[in-house]
Scaffold this active site. Structure first.
Site, PDB file in Angstrom:
ATOM      1  N   LYS A   1       0.867  -1.170   0.000  1.00  0.00           N
ATOM      2  CA  LYS A   1       0.000   0.000   0.000  1.00  0.00           C
ATOM      3  C   LYS A   1       0.903   1.219   0.000  1.00  0.00           C
ATOM      4  CE  LYS A   1      -1.573   2.968   2.768  1.00  0.00           C
ATOM      5  NZ  LYS A   1      -1.539   4.098   1.818  1.00  0.00           N
TER       6      LYS A   1
ATOM      7  N   GLU B   1       9.911   1.008  10.585  1.00  0.00           N
ATOM      8  CA  GLU B   1      10.915   2.062  10.453  1.00  0.00           C
ATOM      9  C   GLU B   1      10.154   3.356  10.659  1.00  0.00           C
ATOM     10  OE1 GLU B   1      12.806   4.840   9.623  1.00  0.00           O
ATOM     11  OE2 GLU B   1      12.948   4.293   7.502  1.00  0.00           O
TER      12      GLU B   1
ATOM     13  N   CYS C   1      13.581  10.699   7.449  1.00  0.00           N
ATOM     14  CA  CYS C   1      13.575  10.317   8.862  1.00  0.00           C
ATOM     15  C   CYS C   1      14.988  10.316   9.438  1.00  0.00           C
ATOM     16  CB  CYS C   1      12.902   8.967   9.038  1.00  0.00           C
ATOM     17  SG  CYS C   1      13.539   7.779   7.892  1.00  0.00           S
TER      18      CYS C   1
ATOM     19  N   GLU D   1      10.075  15.420  15.591  1.00  0.00           N
ATOM     20  CA  GLU D   1      10.698  15.508  14.279  1.00  0.00           C
ATOM     21  C   GLU D   1      10.037  16.666  13.514  1.00  0.00           C
ATOM     22  OE1 GLU D   1      11.767  11.805  11.425  1.00  0.00           O
ATOM     23  OE2 GLU D   1       9.704  11.922  12.069  1.00  0.00           O
TER      24      GLU D   1
HETATM   25  P1  ADP Z   1       3.231  10.607   7.227  1.00  0.00           P
HETATM   26  O1  ADP Z   1       2.976  11.520   8.358  1.00  0.00           O
HETATM   27  O2  ADP Z   1       4.630  10.539   6.784  1.00  0.00           O
HETATM   28  O3  ADP Z   1       2.251  10.710   6.100  1.00  0.00           O
HETATM   29  P2  ADP Z   1       1.948   8.166   7.996  1.00  0.00           P
HETATM   30  O4  ADP Z   1       2.420   7.222   9.032  1.00  0.00           O
HETATM   31  O5  ADP Z   1       0.631   8.832   8.187  1.00  0.00           O
HETATM   32  O6  ADP Z   1       3.122   9.197   7.863  1.00  0.00           O
HETATM   33  O7  ADP Z   1       1.935   7.501   6.557  1.00  0.00           O
HETATM   34  C1  ADP Z   1       2.769   6.446   6.170  1.00  0.00           C
HETATM   35  C2  ADP Z   1       1.941   5.416   5.461  1.00  0.00           C
HETATM   36  O8  ADP Z   1       1.002   4.878   6.390  1.00  0.00           O
HETATM   37  C3  ADP Z   1       1.117   5.946   4.283  1.00  0.00           C
HETATM   38  O9  ADP Z   1       1.092   4.955   3.276  1.00  0.00           O
HETATM   39  C4  ADP Z   1      -0.250   6.126   4.909  1.00  0.00           C
HETATM   40  O10 ADP Z   1      -1.310   6.065   3.989  1.00  0.00           O
HETATM   41  C5  ADP Z   1      -0.292   4.935   5.829  1.00  0.00           C
HETATM   42  N1  ADP Z   1      -1.283   5.013   6.909  1.00  0.00           N
HETATM   43  C6  ADP Z   1      -1.696   6.095   7.588  1.00  0.00           C
HETATM   44  N2  ADP Z   1      -2.622   5.757   8.506  1.00  0.00           N
HETATM   45  C7  ADP Z   1      -2.814   4.412   8.393  1.00  0.00           C
HETATM   46  C8  ADP Z   1      -3.632   3.443   9.065  1.00  0.00           C
HETATM   47  N3  ADP Z   1      -4.465   3.784  10.037  1.00  0.00           N
HETATM   48  N4  ADP Z   1      -3.530   2.152   8.664  1.00  0.00           N
HETATM   49  C9  ADP Z   1      -2.683   1.799   7.681  1.00  0.00           C
HETATM   50  N5  ADP Z   1      -1.890   2.657   7.026  1.00  0.00           N
HETATM   51  C10 ADP Z   1      -1.945   3.943   7.374  1.00  0.00           C
END
Ligand code: ADP
Length: 488
Positions: free
Chosen positions: A182, A260, A294, A391
């Site tokens: 994803k 990570e 990061c 961060e």
């Molecule tokens: P950032 O702040 O860098 O966008 P996220 O952790 O929100 O960091 O995003 C990293 C990945 O995790 C993206 O692919 C995002 O769509 C996904 N993501 C965010 N929320 C969820 C969730 N509840 N379940 C699964 N994937 C998620």
């Protein structure tokens, strides 16, 4: 769209499941935009848990044939994929800059870096050696073999739209595992482009599945990826709160988990440092990708004796940086990814200045508008500021002053994160001691850029679990099986 690509086949507006380019079952799509100007680049399927389940089942069906394919053959296919990425480096870089914003030179670099994991794990695929252990009894023999863990779910972020995917998919495929990816909602086009090349390289159907979805649907897709008992391993790169959530969800079926997560890298300049080298290292570590990695230096600790001299040299270097759209000529710093990123940068600067920090350079949104921000330096930073705790993920270098080594180490370790750390010193005793005492998974000693496919990437504390890249990276996708041969 206006983006020019030599190989138009790289621009895909469908997801990829079981070797088919398809739309979401719901028919829904979402838009992908260029952060430099807000233009819509494409639309892609907005998939949900139903589509995700289909992808997981396709992966499971593809697994037996792949795991029994000799490693040398798997390696050959991966090698072809690597060659295709490199042959399409320029187009992939343009597509990446268009959806992510980073300067073209950095995107070219990321295509090479992302591809390097495929090359590396194509080689490692053949070296998943087991062990023969001297038996514990006269009539017994002990053997340990390594086997692929099974269906892998990979959830990836937008800041490295290709490398964060290849760093997971390449070792998974090399180990003999199928993957459901994803990609981040901001950058699905790069993911789909490299998948088109994987298809061309001959990766069989079902082994790489790309489930695109919008931010709201990430919850349902992530729920399925972590909840479905067929998935045996979850590998995530992203924010710490989402990582914790996925780990909790994956615990229900006791999946292997690699995370990570966020960092809050200290960058320490001791009084015996080569200051010009330290400035060059900080520039590379801090402002790369507009501060959105990061492993970006987040807290710069400078020893009192060199604080003013270092500040002046840094100011001279940072004031020369060229800010602009990534696709344009000499740009060294592109826009931030979105408004939320811009607001966080502003919030950190406001908080710091309200607590006594001084703006030595920048400090404001850039005249270009949108999410462009001035490369910024703050002096008089202190540990009670947000910028010391969280961060920033933006182009802001806060300079903290310290007197003694112990003080620097204790401030650097005063964080729940522990991904990367950097320090500059020419004293071998200090180098060894500080390197041992810093609580972080990776340390740059007189070096600001540490990422390479040959070394283990990963963090300690709340920065994550597991390592990616290097010969250790393959183990994350394998299980050990111990065979006890009795009656010998
Ligand atoms: P950032 O702040 O860098 O966008 P996220 O952790 O929100 O960091 O995003 C990293 C990945 O995790 C993206 O692919 C995002 O769509 C996904 N993501 C965010 N929320 C969820 C969730 N509840 N379940 C699964 N994937 C998620």
């Amino acid at each position: 769209m206006s983006l020019e690509l030599t190989n138009r086949g790289l621009l895909r507006e469908q997801a990829y499941i079981n070797g088919q380019w398809i739309m979401a079952k719901s028919g829904k799509t979402f838009a992908v935009t260029n952060p430099a100007n807000g233009d819509q680049l494409a639309t892609v399927p907005d998939m949900d848990d139903t589509d995700t389940r289909a992808a997981i089942e396709a992966a499971e069906a593809a697994w037996p044939a792949w795991r029994s394919t000799p490693a040398k053959e798997r390696a050959g296919i991966l090698r072809k994929w690597f060659d295709l990425l490199m042959a399409n480096q320029e187009d992939l870089a343009r597509l990446m800059t268009a959806e992510q914003g980073k300067p073209l030179a950095e995107s070219r670099g990321e295509v090479g870096y992302g591809a390097s994991f495929i090359e590396w794990f194509a080689e490692e695929a053949k070296r998943a050696y087991g062990d023969v252990i001297p038996g514990h009894a006269k009539d017994k023999r002990i053997v340990v073999i390594k086997q692929p863990v099974g269906v892998v779910a990979a959830i990836t972020p937008w800041n490295f739209p290709i490398a964060m995917i290849t760093r997971k998919v390449a070792p998974a495929l090399a180990a003999g595992c199928p993957v459901v990816v994803k990609p981040a909602e901001d950058t699905p086009l790069s993911a789909l482009a490299i998948t088109a090349l994987a298809e061309e390289a001959g990766v069989p159907p079902g082994l790489i599945n790309i489930v695109t979805c919008s931010k709201p649907n990430a919850v349902a897709v992530g729920g399925e990826l972590t909840g479905n008992p067929i998935v045996r391993k979850v590998s995530f790169t992203g924010s710490t709160p989402v990582g914790k959530l996925l780990m909790r969800q994956a615990s229900e079926s006791v999946k292997k988990v690699s995370l990570e997560l966020g960092g809050n890298a200290p960058f320490i300049v001791f009084d015996d440092a080569d200051l010009d080298a330290a400035v060059a290292g900080l520039m590379a570590s801090k402002y790369r990708n507009t501060g959105q990695t990061c492993v970006c230096a987040n807290r710069v600790y400078v020893q009192a004796g060199v604080y003013d001299a270092f500040t002046e040299k840094l100011k001279a270097a940072v004031s020369k940086m060229v800010v602009g759209p990534g696709l344009e000529g000499e740009t060294q710093q592109g826009p931030l990814i979105n408004d939320a990123a811009l607001n966080k940068v502003k919030r950190h600067i406001e908080d710091a200045t309200s607590k006594g920090a001084k703006v030595a350079l920048g400090g404001q949104p850039h005249a270009l508008g949108g999410t462009f921000f001035q490369p910024t330096i703050l002096t008089h930073a202190t540990q009670d500021m947000l910028i010391a705790r969280e961060e920033t993920f933006g182009p802001v270098a806060p300079l903290f002053r310290f007197e003694t080594d112990d003080e620097a180490i204790s401030m650097a370790n005063d964080s729940e994160f522990g991904l990367s750390a950097y320090f500059y010193s020419r004293d071998i005793h200090r180098v060894w001691r500080v390197a041992e005492e810093l609580e972080s998974g990776m340390i740059g000693v007189n070096e600001g850029i540490i990422s390479t496919e040959v070394a283990p990437f990963g963090g300690v504390k709340e920065s994550g679990l597991g390592r990616e890249g290097s010969h250790y990276g393959l183990d994350e996708y394998m299980e050990l099986k111990y065979l006890c041969l009795g009656g010998m």
